[in-house]
Design an enzyme around this catalytic site. Sequence first.
Site, PDB file in Angstrom:
ATOM      1  N   ARG A 115       0.806  -1.230   0.000  1.00 25.67           N
ATOM      2  CA  ARG A 115       0.000   0.000   0.000  1.00 25.67           C
ATOM      3  C   ARG A 115       0.835   1.274   0.000  1.00 25.67           C
ATOM      4  O   ARG A 115       0.370   2.327   0.389  1.00 25.67           O
ATOM      5  CB  ARG A 115      -0.999   0.001   1.165  1.00 25.67           C
ATOM      6  CG  ARG A 115      -2.032  -1.120   1.060  1.00 25.67           C
ATOM      7  CD  ARG A 115      -3.190  -0.904   2.011  1.00 25.67           C
ATOM      8  NE  ARG A 115      -4.212  -1.916   1.814  1.00 25.67           N
ATOM      9  CZ  ARG A 115      -4.301  -3.038   2.497  1.00 25.67           C
ATOM     10  NH1 ARG A 115      -3.415  -3.295   3.448  1.00 25.67           N
ATOM     11  NH2 ARG A 115      -5.270  -3.896   2.261  1.00 25.67           N
ATOM     12  N   LYS A 137       2.561  11.020 -12.282  1.00 24.03           N
ATOM     13  CA  LYS A 137       1.848   9.962 -12.994  1.00 24.03           C
ATOM     14  C   LYS A 137       2.697   8.698 -13.009  1.00 24.03           C
ATOM     15  O   LYS A 137       3.868   8.728 -13.383  1.00 24.03           O
ATOM     16  CB  LYS A 137       1.531  10.385 -14.428  1.00 24.03           C
ATOM     17  CG  LYS A 137       0.344  11.331 -14.549  1.00 24.03           C
ATOM     18  CD  LYS A 137      -0.034  11.540 -16.005  1.00 24.03           C
ATOM     19  CE  LYS A 137      -1.269  12.403 -16.142  1.00 24.03           C
ATOM     20  NZ  LYS A 137      -1.654  12.601 -17.555  1.00 24.03           N
ATOM     21  N   GLU A 179       8.530  15.939 -26.391  1.00 21.84           N
ATOM     22  CA  GLU A 179       7.783  16.462 -25.246  1.00 21.84           C
ATOM     23  C   GLU A 179       8.166  17.913 -24.960  1.00 21.84           C
ATOM     24  O   GLU A 179       7.339  18.703 -24.499  1.00 21.84           O
ATOM     25  CB  GLU A 179       8.026  15.589 -24.013  1.00 21.84           C
ATOM     26  CG  GLU A 179       7.477  14.163 -24.117  1.00 21.84           C
ATOM     27  CD  GLU A 179       5.956  14.100 -24.051  1.00 21.84           C
ATOM     28  OE1 GLU A 179       5.304  15.120 -23.772  1.00 21.84           O
ATOM     29  OE2 GLU A 179       5.412  12.999 -24.282  1.00 21.84           O
ATOM     30  N   LYS A 217       6.137  22.250 -17.361  1.00 25.59           N
ATOM     31  CA  LYS A 217       5.267  21.137 -16.962  1.00 25.59           C
ATOM     32  C   LYS A 217       4.867  21.256 -15.498  1.00 25.59           C
ATOM     33  O   LYS A 217       3.693  21.058 -15.139  1.00 25.59           O
ATOM     34  CB  LYS A 217       5.951  19.787 -17.203  1.00 25.59           C
ATOM     35  CG  LYS A 217       5.069  18.640 -16.701  1.00 25.59           C
ATOM     36  CD  LYS A 217       5.511  17.273 -17.097  1.00 25.59           C
ATOM     37  CE  LYS A 217       4.489  16.248 -16.599  1.00 25.59           C
ATOM     38  NZ  LYS A 217       4.832  14.859 -16.973  1.00 25.59           N
ATOM     39  N   GLU A 227      -5.587  16.514 -13.053  1.00 23.22           N
ATOM     40  CA  GLU A 227      -5.981  16.546 -14.466  1.00 23.22           C
ATOM     41  C   GLU A 227      -7.487  16.707 -14.659  1.00 23.22           C
ATOM     42  O   GLU A 227      -8.129  15.947 -15.384  1.00 23.22           O
ATOM     43  CB  GLU A 227      -5.480  15.287 -15.193  1.00 23.22           C
ATOM     44  CG  GLU A 227      -5.380  15.460 -16.701  1.00 23.22           C
ATOM     45  CD  GLU A 227      -4.694  14.310 -17.406  1.00 23.22           C
ATOM     46  OE1 GLU A 227      -5.388  13.553 -18.071  1.00 23.22           O
ATOM     47  OE2 GLU A 227      -3.462  14.179 -17.269  1.00 23.22           O
ATOM     48  N   ARG A 231      -4.307  20.570 -16.809  1.00 22.90           N
ATOM     49  CA  ARG A 231      -3.294  19.529 -17.015  1.00 22.90           C
ATOM     50  C   ARG A 231      -3.581  18.686 -18.257  1.00 22.90           C
ATOM     51  O   ARG A 231      -2.677  18.082 -18.834  1.00 22.90           O
ATOM     52  CB  ARG A 231      -3.185  18.635 -15.775  1.00 22.90           C
ATOM     53  CG  ARG A 231      -2.032  17.632 -15.875  1.00 22.90           C
ATOM     54  CD  ARG A 231      -1.720  16.935 -14.569  1.00 22.90           C
ATOM     55  NE  ARG A 231      -0.638  15.993 -14.741  1.00 22.90           N
ATOM     56  CZ  ARG A 231      -0.016  15.351 -13.760  1.00 22.90           C
ATOM     57  NH1 ARG A 231      -0.386  15.556 -12.501  1.00 22.90           N
ATOM     58  NH2 ARG A 231       0.964  14.502 -14.002  1.00 22.90           N
ATOM     59  N   ASN A 235      -1.540  16.618 -22.727  1.00 24.75           N
ATOM     60  CA  ASN A 235      -1.813  15.489 -23.616  1.00 24.75           C
ATOM     61  C   ASN A 235      -1.870  15.906 -25.082  1.00 24.75           C
ATOM     62  O   ASN A 235      -2.267  15.112 -25.941  1.00 24.75           O
ATOM     63  CB  ASN A 235      -3.135  14.815 -23.222  1.00 24.75           C
ATOM     64  CG  ASN A 235      -3.065  14.142 -21.873  1.00 24.75           C
ATOM     65  OD1 ASN A 235      -2.207  13.301 -21.637  1.00 24.75           O
ATOM     66  ND2 ASN A 235      -3.951  14.525 -20.969  1.00 24.75           N
ATOM     67  N   HIS A 238      -1.053  13.591 -27.964  1.00 29.90           N
ATOM     68  CA  HIS A 238      -1.074  12.250 -27.396  1.00 29.90           C
ATOM     69  C   HIS A 238      -2.333  11.459 -27.740  1.00 29.90           C
ATOM     70  O   HIS A 238      -2.320  10.234 -27.681  1.00 29.90           O
ATOM     71  CB  HIS A 238      -0.913  12.310 -25.870  1.00 29.90           C
ATOM     72  CG  HIS A 238       0.470  12.652 -25.431  1.00 29.90           C
ATOM     73  ND1 HIS A 238       1.102  13.819 -25.791  1.00 29.90           N
ATOM     74  CD2 HIS A 238       1.366  11.975 -24.650  1.00 29.90           C
ATOM     75  CE1 HIS A 238       2.315  13.854 -25.251  1.00 29.90           C
ATOM     76  NE2 HIS A 238       2.497  12.748 -24.554  1.00 29.90           N
ATOM     77  N   HIS A 242      -0.688   8.414 -29.023  1.00 25.54           N
ATOM     78  CA  HIS A 242      -0.742   7.159 -28.274  1.00 25.54           C
ATOM     79  C   HIS A 242      -1.384   6.046 -29.102  1.00 25.54           C
ATOM     80  O   HIS A 242      -0.937   4.891 -29.056  1.00 25.54           O
ATOM     81  CB  HIS A 242      -1.537   7.347 -26.973  1.00 25.54           C
ATOM     82  CG  HIS A 242      -0.703   7.787 -25.819  1.00 25.54           C
ATOM     83  ND1 HIS A 242      -1.252   8.233 -24.636  1.00 25.54           N
ATOM     84  CD2 HIS A 242       0.641   7.844 -25.637  1.00 25.54           C
ATOM     85  CE1 HIS A 242      -0.280   8.543 -23.797  1.00 25.54           C
ATOM     86  NE2 HIS A 242       0.870   8.329 -24.381  1.00 25.54           N
ATOM     87  N   HIS A 259       8.189   6.613 -28.100  1.00 30.53           N
ATOM     88  CA  HIS A 259       7.080   7.469 -27.663  1.00 30.53           C
ATOM     89  C   HIS A 259       7.117   8.833 -28.340  1.00 30.53           C
ATOM     90  O   HIS A 259       6.119   9.295 -28.912  1.00 30.53           O
ATOM     91  CB  HIS A 259       7.130   7.638 -26.144  1.00 30.53           C
ATOM     92  CG  HIS A 259       6.102   8.577 -25.605  1.00 30.53           C
ATOM     93  ND1 HIS A 259       4.769   8.245 -25.531  1.00 30.53           N
ATOM     94  CD2 HIS A 259       6.215   9.844 -25.125  1.00 30.53           C
ATOM     95  CE1 HIS A 259       4.098   9.272 -25.025  1.00 30.53           C
ATOM     96  NE2 HIS A 259       4.948  10.258 -24.785  1.00 30.53           N
TER      97      HIS A 259
END
Length: 357
Positions: A115, A137, A179, A217, A227, A231, A235, A238, A242, A259
């Site tokens: 946890r 993230k 990026e 960022k 997000e 935020r 993306n 993306h 993606h 990527h």
Amino acid sequence: MQSIKASSYEIVFNTSGYEILNTLIQTATYSKIFIIVDSHTQEHCLPLFLSTLETSIAIEVIEIVPGEENKTIETCSGVWDALADLDADRKGLIINLGGGVVTDLGGFVASTFKRGMDFINIPTSLLAMVDASVGGKTGVDLGTLKNLIGVINNPKLVVIDTGFLATLPKIEMRSGLAEMYKHGLIASKAYWQQLSDLTTMTTNDLNALIYDSVFIKNEVVLKDPTEQNLRKTLNYGHTLGHAIESYCLSHKDLKKLLHGEAIAIGMILESYISAKITGLPQSQLDQIHKVLSDMYDPVSFKKNDIEHIIELLKHDKKNSNGKVKFVLLESIGKGIIDQEVPNELIYEAFDFYAATP
């Protein structure tokens, strides 16, 4: 370089970063330190990193197989098993020494084992320095679907040592650069202009550009950590990028894209769509197309490829109520979230991408 303050941690740079790292370790009374690496960073980065550590705490190294195709729950299970076998407890510290796969996966492993354990990111690729290691993230892919499993959980510290970039091939540097281009396109026209001509770039210039990219960022994340609104602009490129990356990973007859290579294509496509929907000026669209096309090799997509890529859009994490939501540009430096795009415009965008700028 001055440190950058995130919400609950610091982003620190180069030699001073190791001083802060050692102070943190000395004061936190960790039971054991676990360093997650891949086979590349095990060979090229770990010896240098270990030479900077000043601690008598026991250190264990856990190696994973490199590559996006290994950013999976199965790899996590192997790391969780290793942590259990090595008697890891919640007072242990995980240090993720590697590129985006290592920091994403290692952060997720740390966030879920017993946890939650503390973790620190030491990014060794340009992509990880300016993007993956910052912002909290963490996660892994579900099959070839990007980052569907994960949590937002901040590290205790991020140490960016640009010296590690000397170990990277040029293709990996270009991947990270995508990026940085994105940060300019969504948040700073001046930064975009700096990146538009890198022919005379020096090492000092690169350090400053990395710092500014991380700063951009971090400012976005501070304003919207979970997000909900702003935020989402991170993306940009993306949504289609993606889907393209996932599609190329799952089709052996297509070249696997890093990527950043896929995101660069996504940014060209979404810039064209922006010109049609949100008013991105034609001159800025042409500039974006030219800069990115000069930096990245073209990829050819057939009509059948595009159909499957569009089908993959339904898995995008920004979707709401079954509708695909894009980030588009009103102008360079100003992103617009939650935009719906008709499929016919996506086909047009691929035609535009295929044309010579």
